[in-house]
Design an enzyme around this catalytic site. Structure first.
Site, PDB file in Angstrom:
ATOM      1  N   TYR A 144       0.850  -1.191   0.000  1.00  0.00           N
ATOM      2  CA  TYR A 144       0.000   0.000   0.000  1.00  0.00           C
ATOM      3  C   TYR A 144       0.880   1.233   0.000  1.00  0.00           C
ATOM      4  O   TYR A 144       1.825   1.329   0.796  1.00  0.00           O
ATOM      5  CB  TYR A 144      -0.895  -0.008   1.242  1.00  0.00           C
ATOM      6  CG  TYR A 144      -1.840   1.185   1.328  1.00  0.00           C
ATOM      7  CD1 TYR A 144      -2.874   1.336   0.403  1.00  0.00           C
ATOM      8  CD2 TYR A 144      -1.705   2.146   2.325  1.00  0.00           C
ATOM      9  CE1 TYR A 144      -3.742   2.412   0.477  1.00  0.00           C
ATOM     10  CE2 TYR A 144      -2.576   3.221   2.404  1.00  0.00           C
ATOM     11  CZ  TYR A 144      -3.595   3.355   1.485  1.00  0.00           C
ATOM     12  OH  TYR A 144      -4.462   4.422   1.557  1.00  0.00           O
ATOM     13  N   ASP A 239       9.258   2.916   0.178  1.00  0.00           N
ATOM     14  CA  ASP A 239       8.165   3.546   0.904  1.00  0.00           C
ATOM     15  C   ASP A 239       8.344   3.156   2.372  1.00  0.00           C
ATOM     16  O   ASP A 239       7.958   2.068   2.789  1.00  0.00           O
ATOM     17  CB  ASP A 239       6.821   3.055   0.356  1.00  0.00           C
ATOM     18  CG  ASP A 239       5.645   3.607   1.156  1.00  0.00           C
ATOM     19  OD1 ASP A 239       5.883   4.284   2.181  1.00  0.00           O
ATOM     20  OD2 ASP A 239       4.503   3.346   0.754  1.00  0.00           O
ATOM     21  N   LYS A 267       3.611   8.794   9.050  1.00  0.00           N
ATOM     22  CA  LYS A 267       3.400   8.175  10.362  1.00  0.00           C
ATOM     23  C   LYS A 267       4.386   8.691  11.432  1.00  0.00           C
ATOM     24  O   LYS A 267       4.209   9.815  11.889  1.00  0.00           O
ATOM     25  CB  LYS A 267       3.386   6.658  10.211  1.00  0.00           C
ATOM     26  CG  LYS A 267       2.228   6.261   9.256  1.00  0.00           C
ATOM     27  CD  LYS A 267       1.861   4.809   9.217  1.00  0.00           C
ATOM     28  CE  LYS A 267       0.565   4.611   8.441  1.00  0.00           C
ATOM     29  NZ  LYS A 267       0.682   3.990   7.143  1.00  0.00           N
TER      30      LYS A 267
HETATM   31  C1  LIG Z   1       0.045   4.459   5.788  1.00  0.00           C
HETATM   32  C2  LIG Z   1       0.849   4.234   4.573  1.00  0.00           C
HETATM   33  C3  LIG Z   1       0.797   5.090   3.468  1.00  0.00           C
HETATM   34  C4  LIG Z   1      -0.193   6.206   3.350  1.00  0.00           C
HETATM   35  O1  LIG Z   1      -0.020   7.191   4.306  1.00  0.00           O
HETATM   36  P1  LIG Z   1      -1.260   8.152   4.663  1.00  0.00           P
HETATM   37  O2  LIG Z   1      -0.671   9.107   5.635  1.00  0.00           O
HETATM   38  O3  LIG Z   1      -2.319   7.280   5.200  1.00  0.00           O
HETATM   39  O4  LIG Z   1      -1.659   8.813   3.392  1.00  0.00           O
HETATM   40  C5  LIG Z   1       1.690   4.878   2.435  1.00  0.00           C
HETATM   41  N1  LIG Z   1       2.572   3.872   2.477  1.00  0.00           N
HETATM   42  C6  LIG Z   1       2.641   3.028   3.510  1.00  0.00           C
HETATM   43  C7  LIG Z   1       3.665   1.947   3.510  1.00  0.00           C
HETATM   44  C8  LIG Z   1       1.771   3.165   4.580  1.00  0.00           C
HETATM   45  O5  LIG Z   1       1.817   2.284   5.585  1.00  0.00           O
END
Ligand SMILES: *Cc1c(COP(=O)(O)O)cnc(C)c1O
Length: 428
Positions: A144, A239, A267
């Protein structure tokens, strides 16, 4: 436990907010029942609107590495708020947090702050495409990267075919530039490069996948991706929205000793405020406006409250030499205790863990990609989830999520949790 007030609040919310929530997983669709409305939180504990106390294993999906309402963060935000909450002008604070982040994370010279992980990943691929002058990206099924169009693509039957959109509203035109690969399958990525010579701008990957449970990279997998990128003139994007500042000061790059070309954050970097960021070496970052041609902007980017929270968070992480060792030990303790009580109760399970990211799968086989993650027994997970909730333990309301361990947890909390898991396991 009673959830009367949460139930009422959910009904009211659903009248004015689609599905009653501002992010779908919160609606408990995967596990059934009514979502719990949070009232406040401190340290490792959540307090809901009905007055229940829950030990929190989600921690806002990761940011609360040091616990809820962590005082240095709270104080930093309060002090900043008194002096104005947004200027739309540069502030010294932005340079301070940028310099600290750059000093903590390997292989980056410059960082740009945005407002979410979604924005970070979306901007990172635009930058990669602009820099490489190529259109296609490779992403992995089950990873994701936020909800921007290019990433909402699901695996079809053939992994070497173009992806098809997995949400209405994502156009076929966008979907065709996202190539899908299987996580931990280097051969699959190699095939994509062969079939799309000189067209692939970048590979984007969660270096430890955290959005299909916790899935570690197989030995040699990240190294192999690095090599494929080098051989084909593509960029490797990590990511690290989940793993950044969680698995190590320098995230997965540091943990695995692999160099990424662009790194995305979210995060933890915001300490619980809406922050994302992306970073790279000078050559790449100077391709961004206003220096370079790739446009990216944000009215509230670098917001003083968000930067104050993020700075306080990073300072704490940077100055606590034992933090990651403690997190490792606490999570290993939970892993060991959980494995023991599940085995004692003859439950079929697999536990995956990297540092303070851990997931329990109700399947005996190794869980190493989206397909194997999907094999888990969802009915058992639902019972497990609701059983734990009844015992005062809050885990993610979906079988495809990681638990995020906070340093605020004590060994008493962990023992309480393992006992609760034992109790619930007897009912599965
Ligand atoms: C949570 C998450 C996102 C998206 O971040 P948001 O602040 O919810 O837009 C992207 N990549 C990873 C790996 C994530 O865990």
């Amino acid at each position: 436990m009673l959830y009367q007030r949460s139930s009422q609040l959910f009904v009211e919310a659903a009248k004015v907010i689609p599905g009653g929530v501002n992010s779908p997983v919160r609606a408990f669709k995967a596990v059934g029942g009514t979502p719990i409305f949070a009232k406040e939180a401190k340290g490792a504990y959540l307090y809901d609107e009905d007055g229940n106390r829950l030990i929190d294993y989600i921690n806002s999906w990761g940011p609360m590495l040091l616990g809820h309402a962590f005082e240095p963060v709270v104080n930093a935000v309060i002090e900043k708020a008194k002096k104005g909450t947004s200027f739309g002008m540069p502030t010294a604070l932005e340079t301070e947090i940028a310099a600290l982040a750059v000093s903590m994370v390997p292989n980056i010279d410059k960082i740009r702050f945005v407002n979410s992980g979604t924005e970070a990943c979306m901007s990172a691929i635009r930058l990669a495409r602009g820099f490489s002058k190529r259109d296609k990206i490779v992403k992995f099924s089950g990873c994701y990267h936020g909800h921007s169009d290019s990433f909402l693509i699901q695996a079809g039957s053939g992994a070497i075919t173009f992806g098809s959109p997995n949400s209405p509203g994502v156009t076929a035109g966008t979907a065709k530039d996202t190539l899908l690969a299987r996580y931990n399958d280097l051969g699959n990525v190699k095939e994509l490069f062969e079939a799309n010579k000189n067209e692939i701008a970048a590979i984007i990957i969660e270096p430890v996948a955290g959005n299909m449970g916790c899935i570690p990279p197989a030995n040699g997998f990240l190294e192999g991706l690095r090599q494929l990128c080098d051989e084909n003139g593509a960029l490797l994007i990590f990511d690290e929205v989940m793993t950044g500042f969680r698995l190590a000061k320098g995230g997965a790059q540091e943990l695995f000793g692999i160099k990424a070309d662009i790194v995305c954050f979210g995060k933890v970097i915001g300490g619980g405020l809406p922050v994302g960021a992306f970073a790279a070496r000078n050559e790449i970052m100077d391709y961004l406006a206003p220096v370079g041609p790739v446009y990216q902007a944000g009215t509230l980017s670098g917001n003083p409250l968000a930067m104050a929270a993020g700075l306080a968070m990073l300072q704490e992480i940077n100055s606590d030499a034992e933090l990651f060792q403690r997190l490792e030990e606490k999570t290993a303790y939970l892993e060991k205790g959980t494995a023991k009580v599940l085995a004692d109760n003859n439950i079929v399970f697999t536990i995956n863990r990297v540092g303070s990211m851990i997931s329990v799968h109700f399947d005996a086989n190794p869980v190493c990609d989206f397909q194997t993650a999907a094999n888990g027994d969802n009915e058992t997970f639902k019972k497990f989830f609701h059983g734990l909730l009844r015992e005062g333990i809050y885990i993610a309301p979906s079988a495809y999520e990681t638990w995020f361990i906070t340093d605020a947890l004590t060994y008493d909390d962990l023992d309480f949790t393992i006992n609760a898991i034992n109790k619930v396991a007897k009912e599965l």
